[in-house]
Design a protein around this motif. Sequence first.
Motif, PDB file in Angstrom:
ATOM      1  N   THR A 149       0.834  -1.208   0.000  1.00  0.00           N
ATOM      2  CA  THR A 149       0.000   0.000   0.000  1.00  0.00           C
ATOM      3  C   THR A 149       0.866   1.253   0.000  1.00  0.00           C
ATOM      4  OG1 THR A 149      -0.187  -0.256   2.398  1.00  0.00           O
ATOM      5  CG2 THR A 149      -2.035  -1.055   1.071  1.00  0.00           C
ATOM      6  N   GLY A 150       1.940   1.240  -0.820  1.00  0.00           N
ATOM      7  CA  GLY A 150       2.659   2.477  -1.122  1.00  0.00           C
ATOM      8  C   GLY A 150       1.928   3.172  -2.267  1.00  0.00           C
ATOM      9  N   CYS A 151       2.608   4.115  -2.920  1.00  0.00           N
ATOM     10  CA  CYS A 151       1.919   4.927  -3.946  1.00  0.00           C
ATOM     11  C   CYS A 151       1.384   4.077  -5.088  1.00  0.00           C
ATOM     12  CB  CYS A 151       2.859   5.990  -4.492  1.00  0.00           C
ATOM     13  SG  CYS A 151       3.402   7.133  -3.225  1.00  0.00           S
ATOM     14  N   SER A 152       2.090   2.999  -5.456  1.00  0.00           N
ATOM     15  CA  SER A 152       1.611   2.173  -6.567  1.00  0.00           C
ATOM     16  C   SER A 152       0.324   1.451  -6.169  1.00  0.00           C
ATOM     17  CB  SER A 152       2.677   1.139  -6.970  1.00  0.00           C
ATOM     18  OG  SER A 152       3.874   1.774  -7.337  1.00  0.00           O
ATOM     19  N   GLY A 153       0.346   0.798  -5.018  1.00  0.00           N
ATOM     20  CA  GLY A 153      -0.852   0.100  -4.551  1.00  0.00           C
ATOM     21  C   GLY A 153      -2.028   1.054  -4.388  1.00  0.00           C
ATOM     22  N   VAL A 154      -1.737   2.214  -3.819  1.00  0.00           N
ATOM     23  CA  VAL A 154      -2.802   3.195  -3.560  1.00  0.00           C
ATOM     24  C   VAL A 154      -3.467   3.649  -4.868  1.00  0.00           C
ATOM     25  CG1 VAL A 154      -3.061   5.638  -2.910  1.00  0.00           C
ATOM     26  CG2 VAL A 154      -2.011   4.002  -1.314  1.00  0.00           C
ATOM     27  N   GLN A 155      -2.684   3.751  -5.932  1.00  0.00           N
ATOM     28  CA  GLN A 155      -3.282   4.150  -7.214  1.00  0.00           C
ATOM     29  C   GLN A 155      -4.037   2.994  -7.861  1.00  0.00           C
ATOM     30  OE1 GLN A 155       0.058   5.819  -9.463  1.00  0.00           O
ATOM     31  NE2 GLN A 155      -0.620   7.867  -8.905  1.00  0.00           N
ATOM     32  N   ALA A 156      -3.512   1.774  -7.693  1.00  0.00           N
ATOM     33  CA  ALA A 156      -4.123   0.634  -8.385  1.00  0.00           C
ATOM     34  C   ALA A 156      -5.423   0.172  -7.717  1.00  0.00           C
ATOM     35  CB  ALA A 156      -3.121  -0.531  -8.437  1.00  0.00           C
ATOM     36  N   VAL A 157      -5.461   0.246  -6.384  1.00  0.00           N
ATOM     37  CA  VAL A 157      -6.582  -0.350  -5.636  1.00  0.00           C
ATOM     38  C   VAL A 157      -7.964   0.133  -6.110  1.00  0.00           C
ATOM     39  CG1 VAL A 157      -7.667  -0.213  -3.326  1.00  0.00           C
ATOM     40  CG2 VAL A 157      -5.364  -1.152  -3.577  1.00  0.00           C
ATOM     41  N   PRO A 158      -8.224   1.437  -6.211  1.00  0.00           N
ATOM     42  CA  PRO A 158      -9.581   1.847  -6.599  1.00  0.00           C
ATOM     43  C   PRO A 158      -9.946   1.415  -8.016  1.00  0.00           C
ATOM     44  CG  PRO A 158      -8.337   3.705  -5.703  1.00  0.00           C
ATOM     45  CD  PRO A 158      -7.364   2.598  -5.918  1.00  0.00           C
ATOM     46  N   VAL A 159      -8.960   1.401  -8.912  1.00  0.00           N
ATOM     47  CA  VAL A 159      -9.257   1.051 -10.305  1.00  0.00           C
ATOM     48  C   VAL A 159      -9.545  -0.450 -10.411  1.00  0.00           C
ATOM     49  CG1 VAL A 159      -8.418   1.138 -12.685  1.00  0.00           C
ATOM     50  CG2 VAL A 159      -7.780   2.944 -11.061  1.00  0.00           C
ATOM     51  N   ILE A 160      -8.739  -1.255  -9.727  1.00  0.00           N
ATOM     52  CA  ILE A 160      -8.972  -2.708  -9.753  1.00  0.00           C
ATOM     53  C   ILE A 160     -10.318  -3.023  -9.084  1.00  0.00           C
ATOM     54  CG2 ILE A 160      -8.123  -4.940  -8.941  1.00  0.00           C
ATOM     55  CD1 ILE A 160      -5.259  -3.806  -9.217  1.00  0.00           C
ATOM     56  N   ALA A 161     -10.606  -2.333  -8.003  1.00  0.00           N
ATOM     57  CA  ALA A 161     -11.882  -2.572  -7.299  1.00  0.00           C
ATOM     58  C   ALA A 161     -13.070  -2.292  -8.215  1.00  0.00           C
ATOM     59  CB  ALA A 161     -11.968  -1.704  -6.045  1.00  0.00           C
ATOM     60  N   GLY A 162     -12.893  -1.362  -9.134  1.00  0.00           N
ATOM     61  CA  GLY A 162     -13.972  -1.006 -10.056  1.00  0.00           C
ATOM     62  C   GLY A 162     -14.289  -2.111 -11.045  1.00  0.00           C
ATOM     63  N   GLU A 163     -13.398  -3.077 -11.173  1.00  0.00           N
ATOM     64  CA  GLU A 163     -13.584  -4.116 -12.187  1.00  0.00           C
ATOM     65  C   GLU A 163     -13.710  -5.526 -11.603  1.00  0.00           C
ATOM     66  OE1 GLU A 163     -11.283  -5.645 -16.022  1.00  0.00           O
ATOM     67  OE2 GLU A 163     -10.493  -3.742 -15.280  1.00  0.00           O
ATOM     68  N   ALA A 164     -13.002  -5.765 -10.507  1.00  0.00           N
ATOM     69  CA  ALA A 164     -12.868  -7.140 -10.008  1.00  0.00           C
ATOM     70  C   ALA A 164     -14.150  -7.628  -9.321  1.00  0.00           C
ATOM     71  CB  ALA A 164     -11.708  -7.200  -9.017  1.00  0.00           C
ATOM     72  N   ALA A 165     -14.287  -8.957  -9.263  1.00  0.00           N
ATOM     73  CA  ALA A 165     -15.403  -9.534  -8.495  1.00  0.00           C
ATOM     74  C   ALA A 165     -15.169  -9.307  -7.004  1.00  0.00           C
ATOM     75  CB  ALA A 165     -15.507 -11.027  -8.790  1.00  0.00           C
ATOM     76  N   SER A 166     -13.896  -9.474  -6.594  1.00  0.00           N
ATOM     77  CA  SER A 166     -13.553  -9.149  -5.211  1.00  0.00           C
ATOM     78  C   SER A 166     -12.106  -8.665  -5.182  1.00  0.00           C
ATOM     79  CB  SER A 166     -13.721 -10.363  -4.304  1.00  0.00           C
ATOM     80  OG  SER A 166     -12.737 -11.325  -4.624  1.00  0.00           O
ATOM     81  N   LEU A 167     -11.821  -7.820  -4.228  1.00  0.00           N
ATOM     82  CA  LEU A 167     -10.453  -7.319  -4.066  1.00  0.00           C
ATOM     83  C   LEU A 167     -10.081  -7.417  -2.597  1.00  0.00           C
ATOM     84  CD1 LEU A 167      -7.866  -5.821  -4.958  1.00  0.00           C
ATOM     85  CD2 LEU A 167      -9.080  -3.678  -4.529  1.00  0.00           C
ATOM     86  N   THR A 168      -8.928  -8.044  -2.333  1.00  0.00           N
ATOM     87  CA  THR A 168      -8.413  -8.098  -0.967  1.00  0.00           C
ATOM     88  C   THR A 168      -7.071  -7.368  -0.968  1.00  0.00           C
ATOM     89  OG1 THR A 168      -9.449 -10.255  -0.754  1.00  0.00           O
ATOM     90  CG2 THR A 168      -7.883  -9.633   0.963  1.00  0.00           C
ATOM     91  N   VAL A 169      -6.963  -6.372  -0.120  1.00  0.00           N
ATOM     92  CA  VAL A 169      -5.724  -5.605  -0.035  1.00  0.00           C
ATOM     93  C   VAL A 169      -4.937  -6.097   1.176  1.00  0.00           C
ATOM     94  CG1 VAL A 169      -4.705  -3.308   0.170  1.00  0.00           C
ATOM     95  CG2 VAL A 169      -6.851  -3.605  -1.095  1.00  0.00           C
ATOM     96  N   PHE A 170      -3.709  -6.522   0.922  1.00  0.00           N
ATOM     97  CA  PHE A 170      -2.835  -7.022   1.999  1.00  0.00           C
ATOM     98  C   PHE A 170      -1.896  -5.890   2.386  1.00  0.00           C
ATOM     99  CE2 PHE A 170      -3.915 -11.519   2.112  1.00  0.00           C
ATOM    100  CZ  PHE A 170      -4.638 -11.654   0.933  1.00  0.00           C
TER     101      PHE A 170
END
Length: 545
Positions: free
Chosen positions: A196-217
């Motif tokens: 959950t650095g800058c890369s994760g923080v940018q990717a998380v909302p976009v992936i969440a918009g598409e995926a069936a489920s998203l788990t952030v570690f």
Amino acid sequence: PASDPTVSAARPPAADDRVDAVVVGAGLSGLYQLHRLRELGLTTVVFEAGDDIGGTWYWNRYPGARCDIESMSYSYSFSPELDQEWEWSERYAAQPEILRYIHHVADRFGLREDVALRTRVTRAVYDGADHRWRLSTDTGRTVTARFVIMATGCMSVPKDPGIPGVDSFTGAVHHTARWPREDVSFAGKRVAVIGTGCSGVQAVPVIAGEAASLTVFQRTPAYVLPARNRPLRAAERSALKAGYPEFRRAQRRSRGGTVFAPPTRSALEADETERTAAYEAAWEEGFLNGLVRTYTDILTDEEANATVAEFVRSRIRSVVTDPATAERLSPRTFPFATKRPCLGTGYYETYNLPHVALVDLRATPIERVTPRGIRTSDGEHDLDVIVLATGFDALTGSQLAVDIVGKGGVTLRERWAEGPRNHLGLVSAGFPNLFTVLGPLSPSVLTNITVSIEQQVEWITDCIGHLLRNGLTEIDATPSAEADWGTHVAELAARTLYPAVDSWYTGANVPGKPRVFLAYAGGLDRYREECDTAARDGYTGFTLS
Ligand code: N01
């Protein structure tokens, strides 16, 4: 953009491949360096490991990748015509647009023909007899060059996350910095993001918009500020362009490559109402350094810093509806901005979605990746895709990835065994005519790097021009100047809260890496003055022969 078929590594190896200069890397640094060396009349080849130019903006094509410096600032300033002709569409440009810009620059200045793509420099050996570097590449091509410029970027070597079992996973694994060029679909998939650095923080909302489920570690929560990205209006762009000449001058004079009115007071001189109003205003503005700029001592005084940190946590609580999740997302283990803060778009809001879960790895660590997913101490998560947003071996990694052998057969790896050593962040003693752009012990990652790149490339070019005009063969740093520079950089860092924190700034994210604060924290304005003074006084701290 498609790669240019006229530019390739297919050129047959030639035993007598001699050039004046080799630039390693065809990102923003390498391309500008090529442009400048050509003006000196040097024959130059740029070796680029990727299939195409663009550097960071070629490799980091993960969903949501976007610059966190405003596009009108994060661009070359060397050509007023370029400034006027290029149209940025958004306040913060997304990766594809920045890559298009880099391609436009390469075309406009005819830079492609000297770039050898798909060619990784593996080794560089200095030959003291003829004062030339012999470079080997993974295509078998070797060249010799008088000058080598490492334009390899500050974050181009992904670090090994050290999680066992990744290779056994039967689904797909993607590192954010090695994202495939073809589309990656998350539709209907169970996705994990680790980091959950800058890369994760940018990717998380976009992936969440598409995926069936998203788990952030998440191991360590970041301080995430809202980017408030938006399209740039035509009138706004015109006004900014009209002011470009003065703006570019101000950028060059600035402390960090962005232009703002510096704060004048301590956070502790203000009362809580005033402070909160200042923090609210910065939060609404959406600048990476907006909160740091509110008061003079945010990065130097723990108590002042704690007031901002608590403000950010209060914002997290106001967005995230589940109090336990809000608390897990709240950074508490390091002062605000001592790890690079992140600009996010809808990041905290994402955790309110029913198909998004947060796993706190401090409470339930990852044991291993299994064929089916990720097993933590709390059980197994079944997954289809794992995204590694686990960061880089920053600043030194890209140079140590090349086997560099200097005077007397000494390797850079040996010389840097206890941390990087150089003078002015530019040249290491014993490695003559080998320069680094955005390297360790320079302001690099603490600045808008486009401004730092131009400053260093221009200094290097002037230095090489000086050698050529004066019939000199080489420049090397003196060991004593190098030692003084290391002390100076450490002293500047010691005035801040940075060095005490485990981060990639201090090398602490890579097991076994020496713990050194890797950047010059005195400001780009001061650094520029120090570099210019050294040159003006006959390259003090260097031997020219
Ligand atoms: O990498 P990072 P990044 N198990 O190192 C976690 C620039 N950038 O790619 O903090 C579990 O910051 C790690 O946890 P911890 C920007 O300068 C800019 O995100 O070590 N977790 C952390 O959460 C940035 O600072 C933009 O406890 C593991 C994360 O992974 C820099 O690049 C966008 C782990 C790594 O965060 C690097 O950012 C993107 C493990 N084994 C990047 N190993 C812009 O907006 C690591 N982590 C322009």
